[in-house]
Design an enzyme around this catalytic site. Structure first.
Site, mmCIF file in Angstrom:
data_model
loop_
_atom_site.group_PDB
_atom_site.id
_atom_site.type_symbol
_atom_site.label_atom_id
_atom_site.label_comp_id
_atom_site.label_asym_id
_atom_site.label_seq_id
_atom_site.Cartn_x
_atom_site.Cartn_y
_atom_site.Cartn_z
ATOM 1 N N SER A 67 34.442 41.154 50.351
ATOM 2 C CA SER A 67 35.440 41.172 49.278
ATOM 3 C C SER A 67 35.506 39.860 48.495
ATOM 4 O O SER A 67 34.532 39.464 47.874
ATOM 5 C CB SER A 67 36.787 41.526 49.907
ATOM 6 O OG SER A 67 37.770 41.669 48.957
ATOM 7 N N SER A 506 47.347 34.802 59.132
ATOM 8 C CA SER A 506 46.368 35.552 58.341
ATOM 9 C C SER A 506 45.498 36.372 59.287
ATOM 10 O O SER A 506 45.242 35.968 60.415
ATOM 11 C CB SER A 506 45.494 34.579 57.565
ATOM 12 O OG SER A 506 44.305 35.214 57.170
HETATM 13 C C1 16G Z 1 42.725 42.124 53.273
HETATM 14 C C2 16G Z 1 43.406 43.423 53.007
HETATM 15 C C3 16G Z 1 44.541 43.203 52.059
HETATM 16 C C4 16G Z 1 45.519 42.205 52.653
HETATM 17 C C5 16G Z 1 44.786 40.954 53.035
HETATM 18 C C6 16G Z 1 45.672 40.070 53.861
HETATM 19 C C7 16G Z 1 42.381 45.594 52.822
HETATM 20 C C8 16G Z 1 41.295 46.396 52.198
HETATM 21 N N1 16G Z 1 42.459 44.350 52.416
HETATM 22 O O1 16G Z 1 42.167 41.568 52.130
HETATM 23 O O2 16G Z 1 45.189 44.406 51.850
HETATM 24 O O3 16G Z 1 46.513 41.861 51.740
HETATM 25 O O4 16G Z 1 43.676 41.279 53.847
HETATM 26 O O5 16G Z 1 44.924 38.972 54.208
HETATM 27 O O6 16G Z 1 43.133 46.073 53.665
HETATM 28 P P1 16G Z 1 45.504 37.871 55.150
HETATM 29 O O7 16G Z 1 45.885 38.545 56.443
HETATM 30 O O8 16G Z 1 44.430 36.867 55.262
HETATM 31 O O9 16G Z 1 46.708 37.327 54.458
HETATM 32 ZN ZN ZN Z 2 38.222 43.333 47.747
#
Ligand code: 16G
Ligand code: ZN
Length: 540
Positions: A67, A506
């Site tokens: 991503s 995270s």
């Molecule tokens: C990923 C998730 C997104 C979420 C993010 C949180 C999917 C496809 N993508 O990018 O929805 O907001 O993780 O990231 O589910 P973090 O836990 O690092 O804050």
């Molecule tokens: Zn993405």
């Protein structure tokens, strides 16, 4: 059969051994890490994908992407036959396989036990569709997944370069009766472009659509957008920057960069346009921005899409005399700006529910509504329409008992439903949806932004010894561990007018995130700093 499988697994394990002592976790984003550390995981995921397909008797998707992460990272996630994220129970199987010793016999024993439990045979039919983004490491990782899945008698559909939402849609189509087990990319482009053109054509207007400058993050979306641009050139000028020909993936560009740093991306001529948007590396996130008359950068994030899409759908439902009795809801996360929530609840009188971050949690909740709108503030989201609502809207669009205006509104909703990718948030579909809504509502970005004012906010990354020390509840808005952390946050928040703050570990990086909002930027920054200090103190 078993000897054959074990033999193939042995070869793969020899080529791509598991590093000693490594522990990984399949979560909402699948697995994500430095690309060179991933090959051994691909073996396990190939096996899980094959079993999942045998159980569901349908095609399962495998997407290779990291991503918005830098180009040296990569990742993998599975897509269930309906085009949705992998069932959570299966995340456990993926984790169990990854936790096992690097031994073909051990893996096979686990698989055999699982197959008995799931009532499937090694030679039952299985089919998986694989796609990847434009990272250098992607083709090799895909080839390992294929070989592992083939060891379990699996047919491979190779989609090669695709965005994540395209793969979700492809898998949905492949398994859906209407498509008779077929999918080619043309149907995706047709779905988007035809509905966009139809919406523009049925809307009475003597205006034309203004150019949109797109920052494509140097990702796979750029290549797909180039095709859309060609098809739609008579309807809307789409100018693509950071198109992957020279720049680096997600480097100083893309939706995550722009949202996080609240600045324009590199590589885009700011003086030439009044509308800009950024997508992320695999084209499932979208944010808009523009430079206002005082030369300030202005951001329109995921919360704004919820409000815009909701405004459009409510208006058209009312015009079509369909509004009463339709259950509309908006799903947000803790990161949604409080003023967006207040606007939706208090001004638009539509209920909002908050769930934990991660698309699958939002998606799942949105299914509770006839029209469920969900967006994370980071720009990931879509709209879900239930089948009865779709039938009702279609019938209204041709109902001669209704006035022409009512039929037109119903037709606009019906065509809008066609444009939306309901399987997952799709930056390309959402970009076209946004453009057409702005056109129909005759709005520019200034007017869209003026619907409500964001509360100033600050997001910080904090490095701690062990991020799992932080545990949360209430859709990640409150901490349950370490002890006293939540009390200390509550105490700090109470000093700030309109203050709100939360801390969560995270799941995609080895850090803790601190979020704060308050009446002024200085106050939001101050609150975030104070919360960071408390987090550091209590996780020492
Ligand atoms: C990923 C998730 C997104 C979420 C993010 C949180 C999917 C496809 N993508 O990018 O929805 O907001 O993780 O990231 O589910 P973090 O836990 O690092 O804050
Ligand atoms: Zn993405």
């Amino acid at each position: 059969m078993s000897n054959l499988v074990v033999g193939k697994l042995k070869t793969l394990i020899r080529e791509y051994p598991k590093p000693v002592g490594i522990v990984v976790d399949y979560d909402t984003t699948g697995f994500r890490a430095r690309a060179e550390t991933l090959p051994w995981i691909m073996i396990r995921i190939g096996l899980v994908a094959a079993l999942r397909s045998k159980v569901k008797q349908g095609c399962v998707g495998v997407m290779i992407t990291a991503s918005h992460n830098p180009g040296h990272d990569n990742g993998i996630k599975l897509v269930d036959p309906r085009g949705e994220m992998l069932d959570q129970a299966w995340e456990v199987y993926a984790n169990n396989l990854c936790a096992l010793d690097d031994d073909a016999e051990v893996l096979w024993t686990y698989l055999e036990t699982l197959m008995i439990e799931l009532n499937i045979q090694p030679n039952d039919d299985a089919i998986i569709g694989i796609a990847y983004d434009n990272r250098e490491s992607s083709p090799l990782l895909a080839s390992i997944v294929k070989r592992a899945a083939q060891a379990l008698h699996t047919v491979i559909m190779d989609f090669e370069l695709m965005t994540t939402p395209q793969l979700h849609y492809a898998i949905h189509c492949y398994n859906h009766d209407e498509f008779h087990g077929r999918f080619n990319e043309i149907s995706y482009f047709e779905k988007l472009c035809t509905s966009f053109q139809n919406l523009v054509m049925i809307t009475p207007s003597n205006r034309s659509l203004e150019s949109l400058a797109i920052d494509a993050a140097n990702g796979v979306g750029a290549f797909k957008l180039a095709q859309i641009r060609r098809i739609l050139k008579k309807f809307i000028p789409l100018d693509i920057y950071n198109d992957g020909r020279t720049g680096h993936l997600n480097e100083k560009c893309g939706a995550d960069y722009v949202k996080h740093y609240q600045i324009a991306p590199d590589g885009i001529p700011l003086n030439h346009y009044s509308k800009f948007c950024s997508i992320d590396g695999d084209a499932d996130r979208l944010i808009y921005f523009f430079i206002d008359k005082n030369n300030h950068f202005r951001l329109l994030d995921g919360d704004r899409f919820s409000v815009l899409f909701l405004s459009f759908l409510s208006l058209k439902l009312k015009e079509a005399q369909l509004f009463d009795g339709v259950k509309i809801g908006v799903v947000q996360t803790a990161y949604s700006n409080q003023n967006s929530t207040d606007y939706i609840v208090k001004i638009m009188k539509v209920p909002v529910v908050c769930v934990r971050s991660g698309v699958k949690y939002l998606h799942h909740k949105a299914l509770d509504y006839d029209i469920g709108i969900y967006f994370e503030a980071n720009g990931h989201g879509t709209v879900l329409f239930n089948d009865d609502l779709k039938i009702k809207v279609k019938a209204a669009s041709v109902d001669q008992q209704r006035t022409e205006q009512q039929r037109l509104a119903a037709k606009q909703i019906h065509t809008f439903i066609d444009l939306i990718n309901e399987t997952v948030g799709d930056a390309i579909a959402n970009l076209l949806a946004t453009e057409v809504i702005l056109f129909i509502l005759n709005m520019n970005l200034d007017q869209w932004l003026a619907l409500y004012d964001d509360l100033p906010q600050r997001l910080l990354k904090v490095t701690v010894r062990n991020r799992t020390m932080i545990q949360t509840t209430d859709a990640e808005r409150r901490c349950t561990a370490p002890a006293h952390l939540q009390d200390r946050i509550d105490e700090l928040v109470s000093k700030y007018p309109s203050g709100r703050a939360f801390v969560r570990p995270s799941r995609t990086e080895d850090i803790v995130r601190v979020y704060a909002e308050a009446a002024t930027q200085i106050a939001a920054d101050g609150l975030a700093d104070e919360v960071q200090k408390v987090v550091e103190e209590l996780t020492k």
